[in-house]
Write a protein that holds these residues in place. Structure first.
Motif, PDB file in Angstrom:
ATOM      1  N   LEU A  12       0.881  -1.157   0.000  1.00  0.00           N
ATOM      2  CA  LEU A  12       0.000   0.000   0.000  1.00  0.00           C
ATOM      3  C   LEU A  12       0.922   1.211   0.000  1.00  0.00           C
ATOM      4  CD1 LEU A  12      -2.882   1.103   0.172  1.00  0.00           C
ATOM      5  CD2 LEU A  12      -2.624   1.114   2.663  1.00  0.00           C
ATOM      6  N   THR A  13       0.849   1.998  -1.070  1.00  0.00           N
ATOM      7  CA  THR A  13       1.798   3.087  -1.203  1.00  0.00           C
ATOM      8  C   THR A  13       1.157   4.326  -1.797  1.00  0.00           C
ATOM      9  OG1 THR A  13       3.953   3.719  -2.113  1.00  0.00           O
ATOM     10  CG2 THR A  13       2.577   2.311  -3.490  1.00  0.00           C
ATOM     11  N   ARG A  18       8.702   4.790  -5.633  1.00  0.00           N
ATOM     12  CA  ARG A  18       9.579   4.477  -4.502  1.00  0.00           C
ATOM     13  C   ARG A  18       9.465   2.997  -4.138  1.00  0.00           C
ATOM     14  NH1 ARG A  18       7.056   7.216  -0.333  1.00  0.00           N
ATOM     15  NH2 ARG A  18       5.813   5.344   0.003  1.00  0.00           N
ATOM     16  N   THR A  19       8.248   2.483  -4.124  1.00  0.00           N
ATOM     17  CA  THR A  19       7.986   1.132  -3.643  1.00  0.00           C
ATOM     18  C   THR A  19       8.536   0.056  -4.569  1.00  0.00           C
ATOM     19  OG1 THR A  19       5.995   1.948  -2.574  1.00  0.00           O
ATOM     20  CG2 THR A  19       6.172  -0.435  -2.866  1.00  0.00           C
ATOM     21  N   VAL A  20       8.257   0.152  -5.848  1.00  0.00           N
ATOM     22  CA  VAL A  20       8.678  -0.887  -6.798  1.00  0.00           C
ATOM     23  C   VAL A  20      10.198  -1.047  -6.826  1.00  0.00           C
ATOM     24  CG1 VAL A  20       8.675  -1.597  -9.220  1.00  0.00           C
ATOM     25  CG2 VAL A  20       6.577  -0.727  -8.178  1.00  0.00           C
ATOM     26  N   SER A  22      12.338  -0.314  -4.528  1.00  0.00           N
ATOM     27  CA  SER A  22      12.772  -0.810  -3.220  1.00  0.00           C
ATOM     28  C   SER A  22      12.572  -2.321  -3.127  1.00  0.00           C
ATOM     29  CB  SER A  22      11.990  -0.102  -2.116  1.00  0.00           C
ATOM     30  OG  SER A  22      12.296  -0.655  -0.865  1.00  0.00           O
ATOM     31  N   ILE A  23      11.404  -2.804  -3.515  1.00  0.00           N
ATOM     32  CA  ILE A  23      11.123  -4.242  -3.471  1.00  0.00           C
ATOM     33  C   ILE A  23      11.994  -4.987  -4.470  1.00  0.00           C
ATOM     34  CG2 ILE A  23       9.345  -5.982  -3.931  1.00  0.00           C
ATOM     35  CD1 ILE A  23       7.347  -4.002  -2.662  1.00  0.00           C
ATOM     36  N   ARG A  24      12.158  -4.421  -5.665  1.00  0.00           N
ATOM     37  CA  ARG A  24      13.021  -5.044  -6.680  1.00  0.00           C
ATOM     38  C   ARG A  24      14.437  -5.209  -6.141  1.00  0.00           C
ATOM     39  NH1 ARG A  24      12.160  -1.915 -10.923  1.00  0.00           N
ATOM     40  NH2 ARG A  24      10.705  -3.369 -11.891  1.00  0.00           N
ATOM     41  N   SER A  25      14.950  -4.198  -5.461  1.00  0.00           N
ATOM     42  CA  SER A  25      16.304  -4.242  -4.911  1.00  0.00           C
ATOM     43  C   SER A  25      16.433  -5.339  -3.850  1.00  0.00           C
ATOM     44  CB  SER A  25      16.656  -2.883  -4.314  1.00  0.00           C
ATOM     45  OG  SER A  25      17.882  -2.937  -3.645  1.00  0.00           O
ATOM     46  N   ILE A  26      15.457  -5.413  -2.960  1.00  0.00           N
ATOM     47  CA  ILE A  26      15.493  -6.433  -1.903  1.00  0.00           C
ATOM     48  C   ILE A  26      15.487  -7.830  -2.515  1.00  0.00           C
ATOM     49  CG2 ILE A  26      14.199  -7.435   0.027  1.00  0.00           C
ATOM     50  CD1 ILE A  26      13.177  -4.523   0.589  1.00  0.00           C
ATOM     51  N   LEU A  27      14.610  -8.060  -3.488  1.00  0.00           N
ATOM     52  CA  LEU A  27      14.517  -9.369  -4.131  1.00  0.00           C
ATOM     53  C   LEU A  27      15.790  -9.719  -4.905  1.00  0.00           C
ATOM     54  CD1 LEU A  27      10.832  -9.272  -5.406  1.00  0.00           C
ATOM     55  CD2 LEU A  27      11.745 -10.755  -3.614  1.00  0.00           C
ATOM     56  N   GLY A  32      16.459 -13.253  -6.159  1.00  0.00           N
ATOM     57  CA  GLY A  32      15.146 -13.374  -6.795  1.00  0.00           C
ATOM     58  C   GLY A  32      14.963 -12.294  -7.836  1.00  0.00           C
ATOM     59  N   ARG A  33      13.742 -12.175  -8.323  1.00  0.00           N
ATOM     60  CA  ARG A  33      13.447 -11.098  -9.261  1.00  0.00           C
ATOM     61  C   ARG A  33      11.980 -10.702  -9.121  1.00  0.00           C
ATOM     62  NH1 ARG A  33      13.146 -15.572 -12.714  1.00  0.00           N
ATOM     63  NH2 ARG A  33      11.310 -15.524 -14.034  1.00  0.00           N
ATOM     64  N   LEU A  34      11.692  -9.469  -9.480  1.00  0.00           N
ATOM     65  CA  LEU A  34      10.338  -8.940  -9.389  1.00  0.00           C
ATOM     66  C   LEU A  34       9.594  -9.279 -10.666  1.00  0.00           C
ATOM     67  CD1 LEU A  34       8.399  -7.239  -7.669  1.00  0.00           C
ATOM     68  CD2 LEU A  34       9.251  -5.229  -8.874  1.00  0.00           C
ATOM     69  N   ALA A  35       8.490  -9.997 -10.522  1.00  0.00           N
ATOM     70  CA  ALA A  35       7.648 -10.337 -11.677  1.00  0.00           C
ATOM     71  C   ALA A  35       6.609  -9.233 -11.852  1.00  0.00           C
ATOM     72  CB  ALA A  35       6.961 -11.679 -11.427  1.00  0.00           C
ATOM     73  N   THR A  36       5.876  -9.313 -12.929  1.00  0.00           N
ATOM     74  CA  THR A  36       4.836  -8.322 -13.168  1.00  0.00           C
ATOM     75  C   THR A  36       3.663  -8.554 -12.224  1.00  0.00           C
ATOM     76  OG1 THR A  36       3.860  -9.701 -14.888  1.00  0.00           O
ATOM     77  CG2 THR A  36       5.448  -8.024 -15.591  1.00  0.00           C
ATOM     78  N   LYS A  37       2.847  -7.529 -12.058  1.00  0.00           N
ATOM     79  CA  LYS A  37       1.692  -7.599 -11.162  1.00  0.00           C
ATOM     80  C   LYS A  37       0.797  -8.772 -11.565  1.00  0.00           C
ATOM     81  CE  LYS A  37      -2.239  -4.944  -9.565  1.00  0.00           C
ATOM     82  NZ  LYS A  37      -2.971  -3.688  -9.668  1.00  0.00           N
TER      83      LYS A  37
END
Length: 150
Positions: A12-13, A18-20, A22-27, A32-37
């Motif tokens: 919830l942002t 900023r959020t995407v 940040s999460i991409r970096s953590i993964l 890992g990797r960030l997939a599409t919604k």
């Protein structure tokens, strides 16, 4: 995520820019990797889950759950009881338990994996660390994974 583990991350942002990242970096740092919604949503079922402490009447809980059209009643070795139902049954189910004077320890809408992944002990620590890092992000509300017994 690492080791082929799927993560469903609820955010919830007020600032997607900023959020995407940040999460991409953590993964990415965790392998890992960030997939599409919506890319992993099919791996999970949204469910109403009510959990009862050990010592509660199994037969009473079972009777109320079945009359309220719950999907499953799971009795654990420790004596706790988990009732799973469709998400639209949250309110009717909790009301039915309240009317029967059966107090749950927790009642929530959650996502449960359709096909859990079993990991070796050393990989579980990696996943737990990743979940902790994701949950530290202020925009992350919840993290769901398909790791069995997590």
């Amino acid at each position: 995520g690492p080791e082929g583990v799927a993560f469903l991350i609820d955010t919830l942002t007020d600032n997607r820019n900023r959020t995407v990242p940040s999460i991409r970096s953590i993964l990415t740092k965790a392998g890992g990797r960030l997939a599409t919604k919506g890319a992993v949503t099919y791996l999970f079922d949204q469910k109403t889950v009510c959990v009862f402490e050990p010592g509660m009447s199994e037969s009473q809980i079972m009777d109320v759950a079945l009359s309220a059209d719950a999907d499953d009643v799971i009795c654990s070795e420790d004596g706790s009881i988990e009732v799973q139902a469709a998400p639209d049954l949250y309110e009717p189910l909790t009301k039915a338990f309240a009317q029967a004077r059966l107090q749950w320890a927790s009642a929530m809408l959650t996502f449960l994996p359709k096909m859990p992944v079993f990991l070796q002990e050393d990989h579980i620590h990696t996943i737990a660390t990743l979940i902790d890092k994701l949950e530290e992000d202020d925009d992350v509300r919840a993290v769901y994974t398909n790791v069995a017994d997590f």
